[in-house]
Motif scaffolding. Structure first.
Motif, mmCIF file in Angstrom:
data_model
loop_
_atom_site.group_PDB
_atom_site.id
_atom_site.type_symbol
_atom_site.label_atom_id
_atom_site.label_comp_id
_atom_site.label_asym_id
_atom_site.label_seq_id
_atom_site.Cartn_x
_atom_site.Cartn_y
_atom_site.Cartn_z
ATOM 1 N N ALA A 1 -88.292 4.210 30.586
ATOM 2 C CA ALA A 1 -87.811 2.897 30.158
ATOM 3 C C ALA A 1 -86.836 3.038 29.004
ATOM 4 O O ALA A 1 -87.157 2.726 27.834
ATOM 5 C CB ALA A 1 -88.978 1.991 29.792
ATOM 6 N N ARG A 2 -85.624 3.478 29.279
ATOM 7 C CA ARG A 2 -84.567 3.566 28.279
ATOM 8 C C ARG A 2 -83.220 3.423 28.996
ATOM 9 O O ARG A 2 -83.107 3.748 30.182
ATOM 10 C CB ARG A 2 -84.632 4.877 27.514
ATOM 11 N N PRO A 3 -82.212 2.923 28.279
ATOM 12 C CA PRO A 3 -80.890 2.781 28.908
ATOM 13 C C PRO A 3 -80.388 4.130 29.419
ATOM 14 O O PRO A 3 -80.584 5.162 28.767
ATOM 15 C CB PRO A 3 -80.002 2.249 27.778
ATOM 16 N N VAL A 4 -79.733 4.096 30.555
ATOM 17 C CA VAL A 4 -79.291 5.347 31.165
ATOM 18 C C VAL A 4 -78.086 5.078 32.065
ATOM 19 O O VAL A 4 -77.912 3.966 32.577
ATOM 20 C CB VAL A 4 -80.435 5.988 31.987
ATOM 21 N N ARG A 5 -77.241 6.093 32.212
ATOM 22 C CA ARG A 5 -76.105 6.057 33.147
ATOM 23 C C ARG A 5 -76.342 7.132 34.197
ATOM 24 O O ARG A 5 -76.538 8.312 33.867
ATOM 25 C CB ARG A 5 -74.778 6.301 32.427
ATOM 26 N N LEU A 6 -76.328 6.751 35.452
ATOM 27 C CA LEU A 6 -76.631 7.660 36.556
ATOM 28 C C LEU A 6 -75.509 7.623 37.591
ATOM 29 O O LEU A 6 -74.715 6.671 37.637
ATOM 30 C CB LEU A 6 -77.957 7.266 37.229
ATOM 31 N N SER A 7 -75.513 8.661 38.421
ATOM 32 C CA SER A 7 -74.581 8.658 39.552
ATOM 33 C C SER A 7 -75.111 7.741 40.652
ATOM 34 O O SER A 7 -76.311 7.433 40.707
ATOM 35 C CB SER A 7 -74.397 10.074 40.100
ATOM 36 N N GLU A 8 -74.188 7.333 41.513
ATOM 37 C CA GLU A 8 -74.599 6.470 42.634
ATOM 38 C C GLU A 8 -75.631 7.156 43.511
ATOM 39 O O GLU A 8 -76.583 6.523 43.986
ATOM 40 C CB GLU A 8 -73.365 6.100 43.458
ATOM 41 N N ALA A 9 -75.494 8.475 43.709
ATOM 42 C CA ALA A 9 -76.446 9.206 44.542
ATOM 43 C C ALA A 9 -77.837 9.203 43.929
ATOM 44 O O ALA A 9 -78.849 9.086 44.640
ATOM 45 C CB ALA A 9 -75.955 10.638 44.748
ATOM 46 N N VAL B 1 -73.525 4.143 37.741
ATOM 47 C CA VAL B 1 -74.392 2.968 37.636
ATOM 48 C C VAL B 1 -75.029 2.977 36.249
ATOM 49 O O VAL B 1 -75.658 3.975 35.853
ATOM 50 C CB VAL B 1 -75.474 2.967 38.722
ATOM 51 N N THR B 2 -74.871 1.868 35.492
ATOM 52 C CA THR B 2 -75.439 1.738 34.143
ATOM 53 C C THR B 2 -76.649 0.819 34.205
ATOM 54 O O THR B 2 -76.561 -0.305 34.720
ATOM 55 C CB THR B 2 -74.390 1.170 33.169
ATOM 56 N N LEU B 3 -77.796 1.300 33.679
ATOM 57 C CA LEU B 3 -79.053 0.546 33.711
ATOM 58 C C LEU B 3 -79.538 0.315 32.288
ATOM 59 O O LEU B 3 -79.438 1.217 31.431
ATOM 60 C CB LEU B 3 -80.127 1.314 34.482
ATOM 61 N N ASP B 4 -80.094 -0.897 32.038
ATOM 62 C CA ASP B 4 -80.784 -1.071 30.762
ATOM 63 C C ASP B 4 -82.203 -0.534 30.896
ATOM 64 O O ASP B 4 -82.604 -0.024 31.962
ATOM 65 C CB ASP B 4 -80.738 -2.535 30.313
ATOM 66 N N ALA B 5 -82.981 -0.625 29.851
ATOM 67 C CA ALA B 5 -84.308 -0.003 29.839
ATOM 68 C C ALA B 5 -85.212 -0.591 30.913
ATOM 69 O O ALA B 5 -85.930 0.138 31.620
ATOM 70 C CB ALA B 5 -84.940 -0.150 28.446
ATOM 71 N N GLU B 6 -85.185 -1.937 31.091
ATOM 72 C CA GLU B 6 -86.071 -2.561 32.067
ATOM 73 C C GLU B 6 -85.644 -2.229 33.497
ATOM 74 O O GLU B 6 -86.483 -1.989 34.370
ATOM 75 C CB GLU B 6 -86.086 -4.079 31.862
ATOM 76 N N ALA B 7 -84.336 -2.196 33.744
ATOM 77 C CA ALA B 7 -83.860 -1.835 35.080
ATOM 78 C C ALA B 7 -84.250 -0.401 35.411
ATOM 79 O O ALA B 7 -84.639 -0.088 36.546
ATOM 80 C CB ALA B 7 -82.358 -2.009 35.162
ATOM 81 N N ALA B 8 -84.157 0.520 34.381
ATOM 82 C CA ALA B 8 -84.561 1.902 34.616
ATOM 83 C C ALA B 8 -86.045 1.975 34.945
ATOM 84 O O ALA B 8 -86.477 2.725 35.834
ATOM 85 C CB ALA B 8 -84.230 2.760 33.394
ATOM 86 N N ARG B 9 -86.859 1.173 34.210
ATOM 87 C CA ARG B 9 -88.306 1.187 34.497
ATOM 88 C C ARG B 9 -88.593 0.700 35.911
ATOM 89 O O ARG B 9 -89.430 1.280 36.628
ATOM 90 C CB ARG B 9 -89.039 0.311 33.472
ATOM 91 N N LEU B 10 -87.901 -0.347 36.340
ATOM 92 C CA LEU B 10 -88.138 -0.877 37.681
ATOM 93 C C LEU B 10 -87.783 0.147 38.760
ATOM 94 O O LEU B 10 -88.357 0.131 39.851
ATOM 95 C CB LEU B 10 -87.330 -2.157 37.889
ATOM 96 N N LEU B 11 -86.848 1.044 38.434
ATOM 97 C CA LEU B 11 -86.468 2.072 39.404
ATOM 98 C C LEU B 11 -87.353 3.309 39.311
ATOM 99 O O LEU B 11 -87.074 4.324 39.964
ATOM 100 C CB LEU B 11 -85.005 2.473 39.216
ATOM 101 N N GLY B 12 -88.413 3.225 38.484
ATOM 102 C CA GLY B 12 -89.331 4.353 38.384
ATOM 103 C C GLY B 12 -88.865 5.430 37.437
ATOM 104 O O GLY B 12 -89.335 6.580 37.525
ATOM 105 N N LEU B 13 -87.966 5.116 36.522
ATOM 106 C CA LEU B 13 -87.430 6.064 35.550
ATOM 107 C C LEU B 13 -87.987 5.736 34.167
ATOM 108 O O LEU B 13 -88.561 4.652 33.947
ATOM 109 C CB LEU B 13 -85.893 5.981 35.533
#
Length: 717
Positions: A38-46, A24-36
């Protein structure tokens, strides 16, 4: 200004979910909304899944799969949780699935929304408390559709479904036949409304046709949507006054078998939740229709097999009336190995045959058909009953390769008591059979039996007896088995019953308790309608309606049933003698108990119970003496005759020995010598009659008037 900056300004982030790789690829705002951070990040589905509330993750998983199938947007409201499991915010997700080979990618947005008020998280304006009502509805719908056993019943269930908050007022089920679309059933329409849609080409510009072609659902929330997408067929739909339509594919095992239409008189926006319910119902409906179609095909095939294999009773002979029933076991193809037949023979005689091939499947039915034809051929050649069964046994032994053998002279397996390793397999099978020739003029019956239950007689006065007959091993076990013939007489007014063990043993009974149940029905019959008696016998086992031999059976049968009834017309002789006979072979001394029981049944209405006990005791002694002191079999003949006010019992036991018995005076410890002493004490009269070959020992008892029953008779020298 960059797109990312604009989206961040309105608290909206972007994400991409690759289902194939699980990244799952997130931009900075999507990462912030997920409580991470605020920077672009690539995470596993889990890792991403751990940020969603578990209940909401299950919801979005179903919504995404539905969007992939339908090619629509996936929309959901999701609660975000921190490392401690606390809800920190709620976001709204909107994404579009792009199918790539076996996998897909979701590209969409996450936007923060205001926290819903307590108790409203699962509510929509249309459906109310969605999760609770949806689960209850789908559970009930699944149960009802699973229990439907025919296409008509499936359509009735579908028409009665009340969907939570948005029940349709019009339903139609379309089927695909070649390149044509037809209506299988509909609800909420008048007769004749289906005519324009009853048969149309799959190329027609009509929603159901497109769904059947593509396998993808079509949702039309407004009449304008219908007119825009299907202008050619809109005039046909406009006259029904509907506001919204859903057309969903009916898919089974990857094949689109038709389409389902749900039409509404009120506007329906078809939210993801509503589409999910409609899709689930369509899947259950498709499975139910497929099951019903298979069941109906099996019933048609089984009915065809029954019609081909089971005989239609032709006209009986003058003075005789025959009734028959066949009830196959339920489940799968409703055919089995039981059969009956009526064969007209040269010289005005007739043969009745009943039998049971081991097993309840198509192989048993096939063997039954072959054996039935062979029996008819041997009978037509003019062979006597014993020869017919001997030839039939060799025939069955030959076509089943003789793989299962039993010691010659050994005990044949009783019907229903075969080792389970041979029941229903592809190896050797045997068959039980009862073959009977009838002379309609004299009522003489010549009977040969191969491991089958004995016939039963209902006498003119209502007394019912099993008539023991000589017999051999079931057909197909030993090709050299002999089948001795027993001769009996069917008097005017009497009824004979032949049946397979399914009539006796169904319902938790064994052969003995099942016979008592059948015997009570025979005794209670008025002796007039043979067809009514046949129905009552079958209904006693399976309930009303189960006697129809050509209709589908709704309930599951434990065993096949074949039943034959034969009655001899003519006025019964007033106060006719009641007589019976049976043979007790040297090799079957256990049948002495059967002889005692047989005599008790003959004397079922005798007024003096002590005289019945005396008669049973004397018969036991007489038969035992024959088996011990001679090398032959014992023939028992018992007759009850009527005088003006009393009845007389006469019992004879015959054997082939010329040695006459001698009266002895046994001591206290003697083990023999009591037979003649007992007859002298208990019988009104007794004697020993020499015959040309052998002798006959007999005794008589006179029934006292009913008021005088009880004391023993005075001995007669």
């Amino acid at each position: 200004m960059r797109t990312e900056d604009v989206l961040a300004a309105i608290a909206t982030g972007m994400w991409r979910w690759d289902n194939a790789s699980g990244i799952v690829t997130l931009d900075a705002e999507a990462a912030r909304l997920l409580g991470l951070p605020a920077r672009p990040v690539r995470l596993s589905e889990a890792a991403v899944r751990s940020r969603f509330h578990p209940v909401d993750w299950n919801e979005i998983d179903g919504v995404v799969h539905l969007a992939v199938v339908e090619g629509t947007l996936a929309e959901a409201r999701l609660r975000i949780m921190d490392e401690r499991g606390r809800v920190i915010r709620t976001v709204r997700s909107r994404s579009k699935p792009f199918v790539d080979g076996d996998g897909y990618q979701l590209v969409g947005t996450l936007q923060e929304v205001a926290e819903p008020q307590p108790g409203t998280a699962a509510r929509t304006p249309v459906t109310g408390d969605w999760r609770r009502s949806r689960e209850a509805f789908l559970l009930d719908a699944g149960r009802a559709l699973a229990e439907a056993r025919s296409t008509a019943e499936v359509l009735r269930v579908a028409a009665s479904l009340s969907m939570p908050g948005f029940s349709p007022d019009g339903l139609a089920v379309f089927g695909v036949a070649g390149d044509r679309l037809t209506i299988i059933g509909h609800h909420g329409h008048h007769a004749g409304d289906e005519e324009p849609f009853s048969s149309m080409s799959l190329d027609t510009d009509y929603p159901a046709a497109e769904v059947a072609r593509t396998g993808r659902a079509i949702y039309l929330p407004t009449p304008q949507d219908y007119l825009r997408r299907f202008p050619v067929t809109w005039p046909l739909a406009r006259r029904f006054g509907r506001q919204s339509w859903a057309y969903l594919p009916l898919i089974v095992a990857g094949r689109t078998m038709g389409a389902w239409m749900a039409a509404f008189k009120h506007p329906v926006p078809f939210t993801p939740d509503e589409r999910s319910v409609l899709t689930t119902v369509a899947r259950m409906l498709a499975q139910a229709l497929a099951r019903a179609g298979v069941a109906e095909s099996e019933r048609e095939l089984s009915l065809g097999l029954q019609r081909a294999m089971m005989p239609v009773l032709g006209p009986g002979l003058p003075g005789l009336h025959v009734a028959a029933r066949y009830v196959p076991t339920g489940g799968g193809l409703q055919v089995g190995g039981d059969w009956y037949d009526m064969i007209h023979l040269p010289g005005g005689r007739m043969a009745l045959v009943i039998g049971d091939v081991q097993g309840h499947d198509v192989r048993a039915a096939g063997l039954m058909g072959q054996l039935r034809i062979a029996l008819r051929a041997y009978a037509a050649e003019g062979h006597r009953p014993d020869a017919v069964l001997s030839r039939a046994s060799r025939f069955l032994y030959g076509i089943t390769d003789g793989e299962t053998e039993y010691p010659r002279g050994g005990t044949a397996p009783r019907p229903g008591e075969v080792d389970g390793t041979h029941s229903g397999d592809a190896g050797t099978r045997f068959a039980t059979c009862l073959y009977m020739e009838i002379d309609p003029v004299s009522g003489t019956l010549d009977i040969a039996r191969a491991g089958h239950p004995d016939p039963a007689f209902r006498m003119a006065d209502g007394t019912v007896l099993l008539r023991p007959t000589a017999g051999g091993l079931p057909l197909g076990i030993d090709p050299d088995t002999d089948y001795p013939t027993t001769r009996l007489t069917l008097e005017p007014g009497e009824t004979l019953m032949m049946c397979t063990d399914g009539l006796l043993e169904t319902g938790g009974h064994d052969l003995d308790t099942g016979w008592e149940r059948v015997r009570a029905l025979l005794e209670g019959h008025d002796g007039n309608s043979l067809e009514e008696l046949a129905d009552r016998l079958v209904e006693a086992v399976h309930g009303p309606g189960s006697h129809h031999t050509t209709g589908p059976l709704a309930d599951r049968r434990e065993d096949d049933i074949a039943l034959l009834l034969l009655s001899r017309r003519g006025a019964a002789v007033s106060r006719a003698p009641r007589r019976t006979m049976m043979t007790v072979p040297q090799a079957e001394q256990q049948r002495i108990a059967s002889a005692r029981q047989h005599l008790r049944q003959l004397l079922h209405d005798w007024t003096d119970e002590e005289q019945v006990d005396s008669a049973v005791l004397m018969v036991s002694e007489m038969v035992t003496n024959v088996l011990i002191h001679t090398d032959g079999d014992a023939l028992l003949v018992a007759e009850v005759t009527c005088a003006d006010k009393t009845r007389r019992l006469r019992v004879e036991v015959s054997d082939g020995s010329d040695e006459l018995p001698h009266k002895r005076h046994p001591g206290e410890m003697a083990s023999s010598g009591r037979g003649l002493v007992l007859m002298e004490m208990l019988a009104h009269a007794w004697g020993v009659d020499p015959r040309g070959e052998g002798k006959s020992i007999w005794f008589e008892l006179h029934e006292p008037p009913r008021a005088e029953s009880g004391p023993r008779p005075e001995p007669v020298g």
